[in-house]
Design a protein around this motif. Structure first.
Motif, PDB file in Angstrom:
ATOM      1  N   ILE A  41       0.826  -1.205   0.000  1.00 39.29           N
ATOM      2  CA  ILE A  41       0.000   0.000   0.000  1.00 39.29           C
ATOM      3  C   ILE A  41       0.859   1.253   0.000  1.00 39.29           C
ATOM      4  O   ILE A  41       0.541   2.246  -0.672  1.00 39.29           O
ATOM      5  CB  ILE A  41      -0.960  -0.026   1.203  1.00 39.29           C
ATOM      6  CG1 ILE A  41      -2.000  -1.142   1.004  1.00 39.29           C
ATOM      7  CG2 ILE A  41      -1.655   1.313   1.389  1.00 39.29           C
ATOM      8  CD1 ILE A  41      -2.945  -1.321   2.164  1.00 39.29           C
ATOM      9  N   GLU A  42       1.961   1.228   0.731  1.00 34.87           N
ATOM     10  CA  GLU A  42       2.841   2.396   0.752  1.00 34.87           C
ATOM     11  C   GLU A  42       3.462   2.642  -0.614  1.00 34.87           C
ATOM     12  O   GLU A  42       3.568   3.792  -1.065  1.00 34.87           O
ATOM     13  CB  GLU A  42       3.920   2.219   1.819  1.00 34.87           C
ATOM     14  CG  GLU A  42       3.385   2.349   3.238  1.00 34.87           C
ATOM     15  CD  GLU A  42       4.488   2.281   4.268  1.00 34.87           C
ATOM     16  OE1 GLU A  42       4.611   3.246   5.061  1.00 34.87           O
ATOM     17  OE2 GLU A  42       5.225   1.278   4.272  1.00 34.87           O
ATOM     18  N   ALA A  43       3.854   1.568  -1.283  1.00 40.76           N
ATOM     19  CA  ALA A  43       4.437   1.720  -2.618  1.00 40.76           C
ATOM     20  C   ALA A  43       3.417   2.273  -3.605  1.00 40.76           C
ATOM     21  O   ALA A  43       3.791   2.921  -4.588  1.00 40.76           O
ATOM     22  CB  ALA A  43       4.976   0.377  -3.103  1.00 40.76           C
ATOM     23  N   MET A  67     -15.147  -0.671   1.078  1.00 37.36           N
ATOM     24  CA  MET A  67     -14.102  -1.071   0.125  1.00 37.36           C
ATOM     25  C   MET A  67     -13.621   0.163  -0.612  1.00 37.36           C
ATOM     26  O   MET A  67     -14.406   1.070  -0.907  1.00 37.36           O
ATOM     27  CB  MET A  67     -14.617  -2.101  -0.887  1.00 37.36           C
ATOM     28  CG  MET A  67     -14.730  -3.506  -0.351  1.00 37.36           C
ATOM     29  SD  MET A  67     -15.028  -4.736  -1.659  1.00 37.36           S
ATOM     30  CE  MET A  67     -13.386  -4.862  -2.405  1.00 37.36           C
ATOM     31  N   VAL A  68     -12.328   0.166  -0.920  1.00 36.76           N
ATOM     32  CA  VAL A  68     -11.747   1.201  -1.773  1.00 36.76           C
ATOM     33  C   VAL A  68     -10.975   0.517  -2.881  1.00 36.76           C
ATOM     34  O   VAL A  68     -10.109  -0.341  -2.612  1.00 36.76           O
ATOM     35  CB  VAL A  68     -10.825   2.150  -0.988  1.00 36.76           C
ATOM     36  CG1 VAL A  68     -10.117   3.120  -1.941  1.00 36.76           C
ATOM     37  CG2 VAL A  68     -11.616   2.922   0.057  1.00 36.76           C
ATOM     38  N   ILE A  69     -11.323   0.869  -4.114  1.00 39.30           N
ATOM     39  CA  ILE A  69     -10.620   0.365  -5.285  1.00 39.30           C
ATOM     40  C   ILE A  69      -9.799   1.513  -5.843  1.00 39.30           C
ATOM     41  O   ILE A  69     -10.340   2.583  -6.149  1.00 39.30           O
ATOM     42  CB  ILE A  69     -11.605  -0.151  -6.354  1.00 39.30           C
ATOM     43  CG1 ILE A  69     -12.646  -1.087  -5.735  1.00 39.30           C
ATOM     44  CG2 ILE A  69     -10.852  -0.828  -7.492  1.00 39.30           C
ATOM     45  CD1 ILE A  69     -12.083  -2.305  -5.041  1.00 39.30           C
ATOM     46  N   TYR A  70      -8.494   1.308  -5.951  1.00 37.99           N
ATOM     47  CA  TYR A  70      -7.590   2.331  -6.455  1.00 37.99           C
ATOM     48  C   TYR A  70      -6.811   1.763  -7.638  1.00 37.99           C
ATOM     49  O   TYR A  70      -6.213   0.691  -7.535  1.00 37.99           O
ATOM     50  CB  TYR A  70      -6.633   2.781  -5.354  1.00 37.99           C
ATOM     51  CG  TYR A  70      -5.553   3.727  -5.810  1.00 37.99           C
ATOM     52  CD1 TYR A  70      -5.866   4.979  -6.326  1.00 37.99           C
ATOM     53  CD2 TYR A  70      -4.212   3.361  -5.746  1.00 37.99           C
ATOM     54  CE1 TYR A  70      -4.874   5.845  -6.759  1.00 37.99           C
ATOM     55  CE2 TYR A  70      -3.213   4.221  -6.163  1.00 37.99           C
ATOM     56  CZ  TYR A  70      -3.552   5.461  -6.679  1.00 37.99           C
ATOM     57  OH  TYR A  70      -2.560   6.318  -7.117  1.00 37.99           O
ATOM     58  N   LEU A  75      -7.608  -1.513  -2.530  1.00 39.98           N
ATOM     59  CA  LEU A  75      -6.688  -0.846  -1.616  1.00 39.98           C
ATOM     60  C   LEU A  75      -6.989  -1.265  -0.187  1.00 39.98           C
ATOM     61  O   LEU A  75      -6.085  -1.541   0.600  1.00 39.98           O
ATOM     62  CB  LEU A  75      -6.805   0.669  -1.759  1.00 39.98           C
ATOM     63  CG  LEU A  75      -5.905   1.496  -0.851  1.00 39.98           C
ATOM     64  CD1 LEU A  75      -4.467   1.448  -1.367  1.00 39.98           C
ATOM     65  CD2 LEU A  75      -6.394   2.935  -0.741  1.00 39.98           C
ATOM     66  N   LEU A  76      -8.271  -1.299   0.159  1.00 45.50           N
ATOM     67  CA  LEU A  76      -8.669  -1.742   1.495  1.00 45.50           C
ATOM     68  C   LEU A  76     -10.047  -2.381   1.428  1.00 45.50           C
ATOM     69  O   LEU A  76     -10.864  -2.081   0.558  1.00 45.50           O
ATOM     70  CB  LEU A  76      -8.632  -0.588   2.503  1.00 45.50           C
ATOM     71  CG  LEU A  76      -9.444   0.669   2.217  1.00 45.50           C
ATOM     72  CD1 LEU A  76     -10.874   0.524   2.722  1.00 45.50           C
ATOM     73  CD2 LEU A  76      -8.777   1.875   2.861  1.00 45.50           C
TER      74      LEU A  76
END
Length: 356
Positions: A41-43, A67-70, A75-76
């Motif tokens: 996630i940091e990258a 939910m989060v889609i990136y 993403l989460l």
């Protein structure tokens, strides 16, 4: 102990038993998924500490799944993301997608009227009401103010007096418009909107939990002859639908929903009185205030805190769910309001900004 008190105690114990079975004996086996996940996630450009702050806020409100889609990947994913729960008014954006497909085919035209479609109700429509365009119904501005199914107490109370506004001149969040759109779709296509959604959208984009058994026409004939069309859907399938819109209707090389319709339906078509956050498109909510307007956000929103928030400027889809399936819902959990939902979304967005 009186018989009445004994009966109440028995009902209470039965309710506790049902709750125990639901919580402790349900199948918690993780379900497989075809979603890809961000492994680092940091990258990907996100701050873990800031996301943890967002998670703490999520746990302090009544959301049951987020939910989060990136950039097309998860993403989460928090909470019961595989549970098909009542979509409430998010259903209206599903129907918008189906109309977009049929409008491109020429099945419907935005300038067709209720009279053209042969629409009436238990209380006959006037000639003026029958002159409302399909476009007016899609932007909830038909000027027809009759009782409707799934109309809440607040909606009934706010419903304007019949005949106070001409078609197309005034926005009112009107379940009569929305339910009649379902009737128009089914009669105009000689098909079934649930089956069409499943075959034309859910299957092609790989929804993992949605089934036709999760749909229902709800008839409330005392109010109207036009039924409500209800969906139950999981958070991760909400996210699929949101990602389809973020990708301008294209999925794996196939144009599922016309790109032009997505742009048109998620643009401003009606000003919403007393709402400083959103205006209305064609069965979609369109952000009007910073920072969400600047991020080009538009949303499918439902009762109790259901949402699919699509943010093209960040290549991001945010889904919030509140499980209202249980009849015990009003006693065990309350809703998530727009301000809480948007505060959670803002915390997540800030996690990206703080690491950029």
């Amino acid at each position: 102990m009186s018989n009445k008190l004994t009966l109440l105690l028995m009902i209470f114990l039965i309710c506790l038993m049902i709750l125990f079975i639901y919580v402790y004996l349900s199948d918690d086996t993780p379900k497989e998924t075809t979603w890809e996940f961000h492994e680092d996630i940091e990258a990907a450009g996100w701050n873990l500490d800031a996301l943890e702050q967002a998670r703490r806020y999520y746990e302090s409100i009544n959301s049951t799944a987020v939910m989060v889609i990136y950039e097309g990947k998860v993403l989460l994913s928090w909470g019961e993301v595989t549970e098909p729960t009542n979509a409430h008014s998010v259903r209206k954006s599903f129907l918008s997608a189906l109309f977009g497909i049929e409008l491109e085919k020429g099945t419907f035209h935005l300038e067709e009227t209720l009279s053209d479609f042969g629409i009436n109700d238990h209380t006959p429509l006037t000639d003026i009401e029958k002159s409302a365009y399909l476009a007016d119904l899609l932007r909830s501005s038909s000027g027809v103010y009759l009782p409707a199914g799934e109309e809440s107490w607040g909606m009934r109370r706010a419903r304007p007096t019949r005949g106070t506004h001409l078609p197309g001149t005034y926005y009112y969040y009107n379940n009569w418009d929305f339910n009649v759109l379902g009737t128009i779709y089914n009669e105009g296509t000689d098909s079934d909107l649930f089956e069409d959604f499943y075959e034309q959208i859910a299957r092609p984009i790989g929804m993992e939990d949605f089934e036709l058994s999760h749909t229902e026409y709800k008839y409330e004939n005392r109010r109207s002859q036009h039924p409500s069309y209800l969906f139950r859907m999981s958070a991760r399938d909400f996210a699929r639908f949101g990602q389809l819109y973020l990708q301008e209707g294209e999925w794996e090389g196939e144009q599922i929903i016309p790109k032009e319709w997505i742009e048109r339906s998620t643009s401003h078509h009606a000003s919403v009185p007393n709402n400083t956050l959103f205006d209305y498109g064609y069965l979609w909510w369109v952000a009007t205030e910073s920072p969400f307007h600047d991020l080009q956000m538009y949303s499918a929103v439902g009762r109790y805190g259901q949402s699919i928030d699509i943010i093209p400027a960040l290549d991001l889809v945010f889904v919030n769910r509140v499980n209202s399936n249980s009849w015990m819902f009003p006693f065990t959990r309350s809703s998530v309001n727009d301000l809480q939902r948007l505060q959670l979304l803002q915390l997540i967005i800030d996690a990206k900004r703080s690491d950029s």
